[in-house]
Design a protein around this motif. Structure first.
Motif, PDB file in Angstrom:
ATOM      1  N   ARG A 268       0.477   1.817  -2.486  1.00  0.00           N
ATOM      2  CA  ARG A 268       0.567   2.858  -1.039  1.00  0.00           C
ATOM      3  C   ARG A 268       0.086   4.238  -1.608  1.00  0.00           C
ATOM      4  NH1 ARG A 268       3.813   6.633   1.500  1.00  0.00           N
ATOM      5  NH2 ARG A 268       5.098   6.988  -0.521  1.00  0.00           N
ATOM      6  N   GLU A 269      -0.825   4.706  -0.882  1.00  0.00           N
ATOM      7  CA  GLU A 269      -1.552   5.948  -1.087  1.00  0.00           C
ATOM      8  C   GLU A 269      -0.612   6.685  -0.403  1.00  0.00           C
ATOM      9  OE1 GLU A 269      -4.922   5.593  -1.818  1.00  0.00           O
ATOM     10  OE2 GLU A 269      -5.154   7.729  -2.105  1.00  0.00           O
ATOM     11  N   HIS A 270      -0.444   7.801  -1.358  1.00  0.00           N
ATOM     12  CA  HIS A 270       0.467   9.183  -0.640  1.00  0.00           C
ATOM     13  C   HIS A 270      -0.389   9.676   0.581  1.00  0.00           C
ATOM     14  CE1 HIS A 270       3.842   9.732  -3.793  1.00  0.00           C
ATOM     15  NE2 HIS A 270       3.545   8.709  -3.555  1.00  0.00           N
ATOM     16  N   VAL A 283      -0.838   7.210  -5.926  1.00  0.00           N
ATOM     17  CA  VAL A 283      -0.754   5.851  -5.208  1.00  0.00           C
ATOM     18  C   VAL A 283       0.485   5.381  -6.121  1.00  0.00           C
ATOM     19  CG1 VAL A 283      -1.791   3.547  -5.452  1.00  0.00           C
ATOM     20  CG2 VAL A 283      -3.147   5.502  -4.911  1.00  0.00           C
ATOM     21  N   ASP A 284       1.156   4.871  -5.268  1.00  0.00           N
ATOM     22  CA  ASP A 284       2.778   4.334  -5.664  1.00  0.00           C
ATOM     23  C   ASP A 284       2.396   2.816  -5.665  1.00  0.00           C
ATOM     24  OD1 ASP A 284       3.921   6.599  -5.783  1.00  0.00           O
ATOM     25  OD2 ASP A 284       5.129   6.109  -4.004  1.00  0.00           O
ATOM     26  N   LEU A 296       7.950   1.588  -7.072  1.00  0.00           N
ATOM     27  CA  LEU A 296       8.380   1.178  -8.259  1.00  0.00           C
ATOM     28  C   LEU A 296       7.843   2.134  -9.527  1.00  0.00           C
ATOM     29  CD1 LEU A 296       9.167  -1.193 -10.438  1.00  0.00           C
ATOM     30  CD2 LEU A 296       7.100  -2.413  -9.737  1.00  0.00           C
ATOM     31  N   MET A 297       6.552   2.533  -9.110  1.00  0.00           N
ATOM     32  CA  MET A 297       6.051   3.407 -10.017  1.00  0.00           C
ATOM     33  C   MET A 297       4.930   4.323  -9.298  1.00  0.00           C
ATOM     34  SD  MET A 297       3.189   1.570 -12.810  1.00  0.00           S
ATOM     35  CE  MET A 297       2.939   2.983 -13.287  1.00  0.00           C
ATOM     36  N   GLU A 335      -1.703  10.322 -14.533  1.00  0.00           N
ATOM     37  CA  GLU A 335      -0.351   9.704 -15.033  1.00  0.00           C
ATOM     38  C   GLU A 335       0.158   8.537 -14.470  1.00  0.00           C
ATOM     39  OE1 GLU A 335       3.047  11.899 -13.283  1.00  0.00           O
ATOM     40  OE2 GLU A 335       3.241  12.649 -15.112  1.00  0.00           O
ATOM     41  N   PRO A 336       0.124   7.515 -15.079  1.00  0.00           N
ATOM     42  CA  PRO A 336       1.073   6.197 -14.586  1.00  0.00           C
ATOM     43  C   PRO A 336       2.318   6.372 -15.143  1.00  0.00           C
ATOM     44  CG  PRO A 336      -1.066   5.461 -16.050  1.00  0.00           C
ATOM     45  CD  PRO A 336      -0.911   7.184 -16.349  1.00  0.00           C
ATOM     46  N   ALA A 337       3.322   6.642 -14.119  1.00  0.00           N
ATOM     47  CA  ALA A 337       4.683   6.786 -14.458  1.00  0.00           C
ATOM     48  C   ALA A 337       5.637   6.081 -13.775  1.00  0.00           C
ATOM     49  CB  ALA A 337       5.281   8.347 -13.825  1.00  0.00           C
TER      50      ALA A 337
END
Ligand code: GAP
Length: 492
Positions: A268-270, A283-284, A296-297, A335-337
């Motif tokens: 999902r794109e913010h 992007v989530d 989820l991240m 940043e992958p969080a």
């Protein structure tokens, strides 16, 4: 699937307990039990192995939770890490202003002599048609106008509790990677692009925590700050944009690799207006949790915001010398969080199946073998036979040199299998009369045991002497169906 099913299984089988339960529990804090800690450690271990140890462009750190308070001024958290909250003037409960309409609401209906109803989120009353205007919880109090509430936990460093000693529990692990950027760069002699990873605890005084371990006030994150040269182009695109897309795809694939089904994952794109103050694009990875599709991240392009801010507030240059162009640059950051607890919830939810086997319900957690908290259970068929019990315990001891293995003789074999299914143990080893023989009758055992595979429930007979080799192959990725062909089936 209902979240209550997971909450109940988690407690019953030692995955997750409510924190301080004997005192009535602590709001939104959870404790990982004997199986939960194994599962959680396995998630962190494979994440670290896949994203740090096996990559030439990655290194890790483990920083302290308490940092210099100016870190949070520079990062923007002191001024902007807030949620709008509203208070009920009657019952004093507090809600996130943007979440009030997303919860069911209590209503005293004037059209039914003031009867009390609980009405689903966002819907009007079916009798009087009114929509919620009052507190959703008590149904009586007016809500205050929204006020900004900072989510950082405050504490004091040292023996004096004054403003000068005020500091914060970190709300994200990310900032330690930025403030250590130069230490890591110099000590490891790295070249862009490279990343710094960290897994550790973060704290947020969430106004409305809940949904089990989905949103809590104390949680763990696995974060990567991946630094790229903004002046470079990769495959014809700015390096930060190229790497952002690469990380989005890599993260999505990682969750799939460890078992999350494709139909339960999406990106999902913010929207522009929901981007964090530091982000150019986010992007989530969303998962279809029991509460519905949720984050989820997140994978953000944080640009050079953080390094520039820390350089400004600390007075230290946080740049990289580009040998080719002979210039100092401030790297951009992708940043992958990810949240460890949310990943654990997703892996549990996805693994959970209810099946019918010979007219009976079987609950099974189909964990990926690398994530499964227990890898093998060794079970004696008859606990009254010392020779069977002795052989089973010796097998457990031998296998435990390599994997997390349990021994269980507290029920009949069918029940023992169901127990292991319910906690996702990929293999059971059963020791029976055939294994050890019968010395009174002068019958020798065949020194073979039964291996039962969790998902297919197929059983094969394998010599004890080959167990370590067989399990090594299986845990290294050999398919059960291929391996099972090499051994005779067990009489089941
Ligand atoms: N450094 C960026 C950052 O912290 P975030 O989206 O706020 O970004 C990253 O957090 C991940 O951490 C989320 O996607 C989620 O998995 C996890 N997370 C955040 N807040 C959480 C909470 N209150 N409880 C459990 N997990 C949380």
């Amino acid at each position: 699937m209902n979240m209550d099913v997971l909450v109940s299984l988690s407690k019953r089988r030692g995955f997750v307990f409510q924190s301080s339960e004997i005192y009535g529990g602590t709001g939104s804090c959870w404790d990982y039990g004997p199986l939960g800690v194994e599962l959680k450690n396995n998630i962190k271990r494979v994440w670290w192995r896949d994203f740090v140890q096996t990559r030439a462009d990655m290194v890790g750190i483990d920083a302290s939770i308490l940092m210099h308070p100016t870190v949070w001024k520079a990062s923007g958290h002191l001024d902007r890490f807030t949620d709008p909250m509203v208070d009920c003037r009657e019952c004093k409960r507090r809600f996130r202003a943007d979440h009030v309409d997303a919860v069911s609401w209590v209503h005293y209906c004037p059209a039914t002599k003031g009867n009390k109803f609980t009405i689903p989120a966002g819907e009007p009353c079916g009798h009087c048609g009114q929509r919620r205007t009052l507190c959703p919880e008590c149904g009586k109090g007016e809500l205050t106008a929204p006020r900004q509430f900072n989510l950082m936990f405050k504490t004091f460093m040292g023996p004096v509790e004054d403003e000068a000693a005020l500091t914060y529990l970190r709300p994200e692990t990310a900032q330690a990677m930025f403030v250590n950027f130069d230490n890591v760069l110099q000590s490891m002699r790295l070249k862009l692009p490279f990343g710094i990873a960290q897994a550790g605890r973060s704290f947020r005084n969430e106004i409305t925590p809940g949904n089990f371990i989905f949103r809590t006030r104390e949680f763990e994150q696995m974060e990567i700050e991946y630094f790229v040269n903004p002046n470079e182009r990769v495959e014809g695109r700015p390096a930060d944009e190229y790497w952002h897309d690469r990380w989005i795809q890599d993260c999505l694939a990682w969750f799939g690799r460890y078992g999350l089904r494709a139909e339960n994952l999406r990106l999902r794109e913010h929207d522009r207006d929901e981007l964090a103050h530091y982000a150019k694009r986010t992007v989530d990875v969303e998962y279809n949790f029991p509460i519905g599709w949720s984050e989820l991240m997140g994978i953000a392009n944080r640009t050079d915001f953080d390094l520039r801010q820390h350089a400004k507030w600390s007075g230290k240059a946080l740049t990289y010398f580009d040998e080719e162009r002979k210039e100092h640059v401030v790297p951009y950051v992708v940043e992958p969080a990810a949240g460890v607890d949310r990943a654990l919830l997703a892996f549990m939810a996805d693994a959970y199946r209810e099946e019918e086997v010979r007219g009976e319900k079987r609950v099974v957690l189909r964990f990926h073998p690398e994530l499964a908290p227990l890898k093998i259970a060794v079970l004696p068929l008859l606990k009254k036979r010392d020779d069977i019990v002795g052989a089973a315990q010796t097998i457990r001891t031998d296998l435990a040199q390599h994997w997390r293995v349990v021994y269980d003789d507290t029920a009949a074999i069918g029940r023992l299998y169901r127990r292991q299914d319910e906690v996702g143990t990929p293999y059971c080893v059963t020791v029976d009369v055939q294994t050890v023989g019968d010395s009174e009758r002068g019958e020798a055992g065949d020194r073979r045991v039964t291996i039962r595979e969790r998902d297919s429930m197929e059983q094969i007979r394998v010599p004890i002497a080959e167990l370590v080799t067989v399990f090594r192959e299986l845990f290294d990725g050999a398919s059960w169906s291929q391996l099972a062909k090499q051994y005779p089936p067990a009489r089941g």
